[in-house]
Scaffold this active site. Structure first.
Site, PDB file in Angstrom:
ATOM      1  N   THR A  14      -0.667  -9.830   6.515  1.00 15.68           N
ATOM      2  CA  THR A  14      -1.267 -11.142   6.229  1.00 15.68           C
ATOM      3  C   THR A  14      -0.483 -11.893   5.148  1.00 15.68           C
ATOM      4  O   THR A  14      -0.169 -13.074   5.303  1.00 15.68           O
ATOM      5  CB  THR A  14      -2.717 -10.932   5.739  1.00 15.68           C
ATOM      6  OG1 THR A  14      -3.363 -10.101   6.686  1.00 15.68           O
ATOM      7  CG2 THR A  14      -3.456 -12.219   5.593  1.00 15.68           C
ATOM      8  N   VAL A  15      -0.164 -11.193   4.057  1.00 12.77           N
ATOM      9  CA  VAL A  15       0.488 -11.887   2.941  1.00 12.77           C
ATOM     10  C   VAL A  15       1.940 -12.226   3.280  1.00 12.77           C
ATOM     11  O   VAL A  15       2.413 -13.341   3.009  1.00 12.77           O
ATOM     12  CB  VAL A  15       0.398 -11.043   1.642  1.00 12.77           C
ATOM     13  CG1 VAL A  15       1.098 -11.758   0.492  1.00 12.77           C
ATOM     14  CG2 VAL A  15      -1.060 -10.762   1.289  1.00 12.77           C
ATOM     15  N   ARG A  48       8.096  -4.791  15.353  1.00  9.86           N
ATOM     16  CA  ARG A  48       8.874  -6.028  15.516  1.00  9.86           C
ATOM     17  C   ARG A  48       8.231  -6.975  16.539  1.00  9.86           C
ATOM     18  O   ARG A  48       8.276  -8.196  16.398  1.00  9.86           O
ATOM     19  CB  ARG A  48      10.283  -5.657  15.991  1.00  9.86           C
ATOM     20  CG  ARG A  48      11.202  -6.844  16.058  1.00  9.86           C
ATOM     21  CD  ARG A  48      12.621  -6.432  16.353  1.00  9.86           C
ATOM     22  NE  ARG A  48      13.514  -7.557  16.214  1.00  9.86           N
ATOM     23  CZ  ARG A  48      14.823  -7.474  16.221  1.00  9.86           C
ATOM     24  NH1 ARG A  48      15.407  -6.303  16.336  1.00  9.86           N
ATOM     25  NH2 ARG A  48      15.563  -8.541  16.100  1.00  9.86           N
ATOM     26  N   LYS A 107      -0.438  -4.046  -6.710  1.00  7.01           N
ATOM     27  CA  LYS A 107      -1.010  -3.712  -8.035  1.00  7.01           C
ATOM     28  C   LYS A 107      -0.930  -2.228  -8.349  1.00  7.01           C
ATOM     29  O   LYS A 107      -0.758  -1.835  -9.503  1.00  7.01           O
ATOM     30  CB  LYS A 107      -2.451  -4.199  -8.140  1.00  7.01           C
ATOM     31  CG  LYS A 107      -3.386  -3.686  -7.079  1.00  7.01           C
ATOM     32  CD  LYS A 107      -3.920  -4.832  -6.266  1.00  7.01           C
ATOM     33  CE  LYS A 107      -4.356  -4.346  -4.902  1.00  7.01           C
ATOM     34  NZ  LYS A 107      -4.649  -5.397  -3.977  1.00  7.01           N
ATOM     35  N   GLY A 136      -4.995 -12.465  -7.250  1.00  8.04           N
ATOM     36  CA  GLY A 136      -4.456 -13.253  -6.132  1.00  8.04           C
ATOM     37  C   GLY A 136      -3.894 -14.592  -6.528  1.00  8.04           C
ATOM     38  O   GLY A 136      -2.845 -14.684  -7.178  1.00  8.04           O
ATOM     39  N   ILE A 138      -4.937 -16.867  -8.640  1.00 10.08           N
ATOM     40  CA  ILE A 138      -5.056 -17.357 -10.031  1.00 10.08           C
ATOM     41  C   ILE A 138      -3.763 -16.979 -10.766  1.00 10.08           C
ATOM     42  O   ILE A 138      -3.410 -15.805 -10.809  1.00 10.08           O
ATOM     43  CB  ILE A 138      -6.245 -16.703 -10.785  1.00 10.08           C
ATOM     44  CG1 ILE A 138      -7.549 -16.840 -10.008  1.00 10.08           C
ATOM     45  CG2 ILE A 138      -6.368 -17.281 -12.186  1.00 10.08           C
ATOM     46  CD1 ILE A 138      -8.741 -16.121 -10.666  1.00 10.08           C
ATOM     47  N   GLU A 192     -12.445  -3.681   3.572  1.00  6.92           N
ATOM     48  CA  GLU A 192     -11.579  -2.744   4.291  1.00  6.92           C
ATOM     49  C   GLU A 192     -12.428  -1.683   4.995  1.00  6.92           C
ATOM     50  O   GLU A 192     -13.537  -1.369   4.544  1.00  6.92           O
ATOM     51  CB  GLU A 192     -10.683  -2.005   3.285  1.00  6.92           C
ATOM     52  CG  GLU A 192      -9.807  -2.882   2.440  1.00  6.92           C
ATOM     53  CD  GLU A 192      -8.600  -3.420   3.182  1.00  6.92           C
ATOM     54  OE1 GLU A 192      -8.228  -2.850   4.206  1.00  6.92           O
ATOM     55  OE2 GLU A 192      -8.062  -4.439   2.730  1.00  6.92           O
ATOM     56  N   ASP A 203      -9.313  -0.632  -7.486  1.00  6.74           N
ATOM     57  CA  ASP A 203      -8.518  -1.867  -7.369  1.00  6.74           C
ATOM     58  C   ASP A 203      -8.627  -2.691  -8.663  1.00  6.74           C
ATOM     59  O   ASP A 203      -7.625  -3.186  -9.188  1.00  6.74           O
ATOM     60  CB  ASP A 203      -9.043  -2.658  -6.154  1.00  6.74           C
ATOM     61  CG  ASP A 203      -8.374  -3.989  -5.988  1.00  6.74           C
ATOM     62  OD1 ASP A 203      -7.246  -4.023  -5.479  1.00  6.74           O
ATOM     63  OD2 ASP A 203      -8.971  -5.018  -6.379  1.00  6.74           O
ATOM     64  N   LYS A 207      -5.608  -3.616 -11.568  1.00 11.93           N
ATOM     65  CA  LYS A 207      -5.343  -4.968 -12.072  1.00 11.93           C
ATOM     66  C   LYS A 207      -5.540  -5.031 -13.585  1.00 11.93           C
ATOM     67  O   LYS A 207      -4.797  -5.702 -14.303  1.00 11.93           O
ATOM     68  CB  LYS A 207      -6.248  -5.971 -11.349  1.00 11.93           C
ATOM     69  CG  LYS A 207      -5.923  -6.066  -9.857  1.00 11.93           C
ATOM     70  CD  LYS A 207      -7.018  -6.756  -9.072  1.00 11.93           C
ATOM     71  CE  LYS A 207      -6.673  -6.852  -7.591  1.00 11.93           C
ATOM     72  NZ  LYS A 207      -7.809  -7.274  -6.755  1.00 11.93           N
TER      73      LYS A 207
HETATM   74  N1  HSE Z   1      -9.146  -5.981  -2.095  1.00 13.96           N
HETATM   75  C1  HSE Z   1      -9.017  -6.956  -3.137  1.00 13.96           C
HETATM   76  C2  HSE Z   1     -10.339  -7.665  -3.351  1.00 13.96           C
HETATM   77  C3  HSE Z   1      -8.009  -8.022  -2.836  1.00 13.96           C
HETATM   78  O1  HSE Z   1     -11.309  -7.420  -2.653  1.00 13.96           O
HETATM   79  O2  HSE Z   1     -10.378  -8.453  -4.274  1.00 13.96           O
HETATM   80  C4  HSE Z   1      -6.613  -7.631  -3.076  1.00 13.96           C
HETATM   81  O3  HSE Z   1      -6.379  -7.285  -4.397  1.00 13.96           O
END
Ligand code: HSE
Length: 430
Positions: A14-15, A48, A107, A136, A138, A192, A203, A207
């Site tokens: 996606t990114v 690919r 991260k 993200g 910010i 997820e 996560d 960060k």
């Molecule tokens: N999984 C993270 C969130 C996003 O829910 O904020 C990516 O860092």
């Protein structure tokens, strides 16, 4: 005009696709802002043939992203693969050592290996950039590292995980349980399939470890981030918190004091009129306080294609402009090793929810243990009658040291009338 900056993108999820889209859509705007163009030279991903909705036929394809580290025609490697180790780490080390700047949204990689990678980048005279790794869209890394550079920072905290904030705000709005909201979020693709990193606070901890280094010039120390997630929060906690003037948020909090570096991630009660309490749904927010600036507040989308790719492209633009300064805004040799402050030393007020049998003497037993440990109460509520003859008892303590409170709660949890492990949520009057 200077020669184009040549970029390779490792990872076209996606990114990665978002990065390609922005570089195409804003080609001219970016060229005028940098004084040179940014050209994607190579891309690498698992499959690919997959239709990604962008035309990648004009780029050199590589089955192995590590090839980019050895290619002379590449100035910047953009890593969007993920994972703290494995190929992402190897690509970072090899690219930087080969004199290529490295941009990542990863991260876990930066939280675990930030100090080492910053050192490798510095020795090679290239840039390591990771704006997209924290909150993200910010621009919090640049805001703290550059915008607040005149200040000594005292405190940084925030809502750094959109999934958790979405779950908590949806639980509040609908009265649904954590599990119900999580299942629905997974069905809609917001969470997820394996939500562990998000809901267990990992996560956020990644960060936060990065924010600590940027704010305080300390070596990234993910291992000592105290981490608790949101699985035990129930809709009743959100309701009771609201009754006493608070909302529940998953916060990452980092503070450097004379005692050392305090880094903690946990659900927290925050006063409902504070800006951080108003952050809804999947939004992220960060508060940074400095000695001259006072309090600053940043809010925006912490995830998603556009916001995350926007941060990645901003880093590439920074490099195109010739900014190759140190990754954590001080020369890597000046990053300090800070002593971690254990959570047991934390002091604060606390919300406690007990699920107890409704019978005489239960409250007396609980309060007698609290008295023995010198825990003073501010609020006490008894809530509802369950059909099985149990009730919730909610206590709010005055400021107390965590070590003492947990000893008292362990003893309370052992009472035969207490039906589940007491839930304690720290109250943050930040
Ligand atoms: N999984 C993270 C969130 C996003 O829910 O904020 C990516 O860092």
């Amino acid at each position: 005009m200077s020669k184009p900056l040549k970029v390779a993108i490792a990872g076209l999820g996606t990114v990665g696709v978002g990065v390609v889209k922005i570089l195409e859509t804003h080609k001219d705007l970016i060229r005028s802002r940098c004084g040179r163009s940014i050209e994607v030279v190579g891309v690498s991903a698992n499959n690919r043939a997959r239709d990604r909705g962008v035309d990648i036929s004009g780029y050199q394809w590589s089955d192995n992203a590590l090839d980019f580290a050895g290619q002379d025609d590449i100035d910047v490697v953009v890593e969007l693969i993920g994972g703290s180790d494995g190929i992402a780490k190897e690509l970072a080390q090899k690219s930087l050592a080969a004199g290529k700047s490295f941009v990542t949204a990863n991260k876990a990689l930066v939280a675990h290996h930030g100090a080492d990678l910053a050192n490798t980048a510095q020795e090679a005279g290239v840039a390591l950039r990771y704006e997209a790794a924290v909150a993200g869209g910010i621009p919090i890394i640049k805001s703290i590292g550059e915008g607040l550079a005149a200040n000594e920072l005292n405190l940084v905290y925030g809502i750094l995980n959109g999934t958790c904030n979405y779950i908590l705000t949806t639980m509040e709005a609908t009265g649904q349980s954590f599990e119900e909201v999580l299942t629905e979020a997974q069905r809609l693709g917001y969470a997820e399939a394996d939500p562990t990193f998000d809901v267990d606070g990992i996560d956020t901890a990644h960060k936060l470890a990065i924010l600590s280094s940027v704010a305080f010039a300390t070596e990234t120390d993910f291992e000592h981030v105290y981490t608790e997630g949101i699985r035990r929060i129930e809709a009743v906690d959100i309701e009771y918190a609201r009754e006493i003037g608070y909302r529940i948020k998953l916060l990452g909090i980092t503070r450097l004091t004379e005692k050392g570096l305090e880094q903690r991630v946990h659900p927290a009660l925050v006063k409902k009129n504070e800006p951080i309490a108003q952050v809804e749904d999947a939004f992220n927010a960060v508060v940074a306080e400095g000695d001259f600036i006072d309090r600053t507040f940043y809010q925006g989308r912490g995830a998603g294609q556009g916001p995350t790719a926007s941060a990645v492209v901003a880093d590439i633009i920074d490099i195109a402009r010739g900014h190759t300064g140190p990754a954590f805004f001080v020369p890597s040799g000046e990053l300090k090793k800070a002593a971690p402050v254990p959570i047991s030393e934390h002091e604060g007020a606390c919300y406690i929810r007990l699920h107890v049998q409704e019978k005489p003497g239960v409250i007396a037993d609980i309060t007698s243990i609290l008295k023995e440990h010198d825990v003073s109460l501010d609020v006490m509520l008894q809530k509802g009658h369950e059909q099985d003859g149990s009730v919730y008892v909610v206590l709010v303590t005055h400021k107390i040291q965590e070590k003492i409170l947990s000893e008292a709660l362990n003893r309370i949890g052992e009472l035969s009338s207490v039906q589940e492990e007491p839930l304690a949520i720290r109250i943050e009057n930040l």
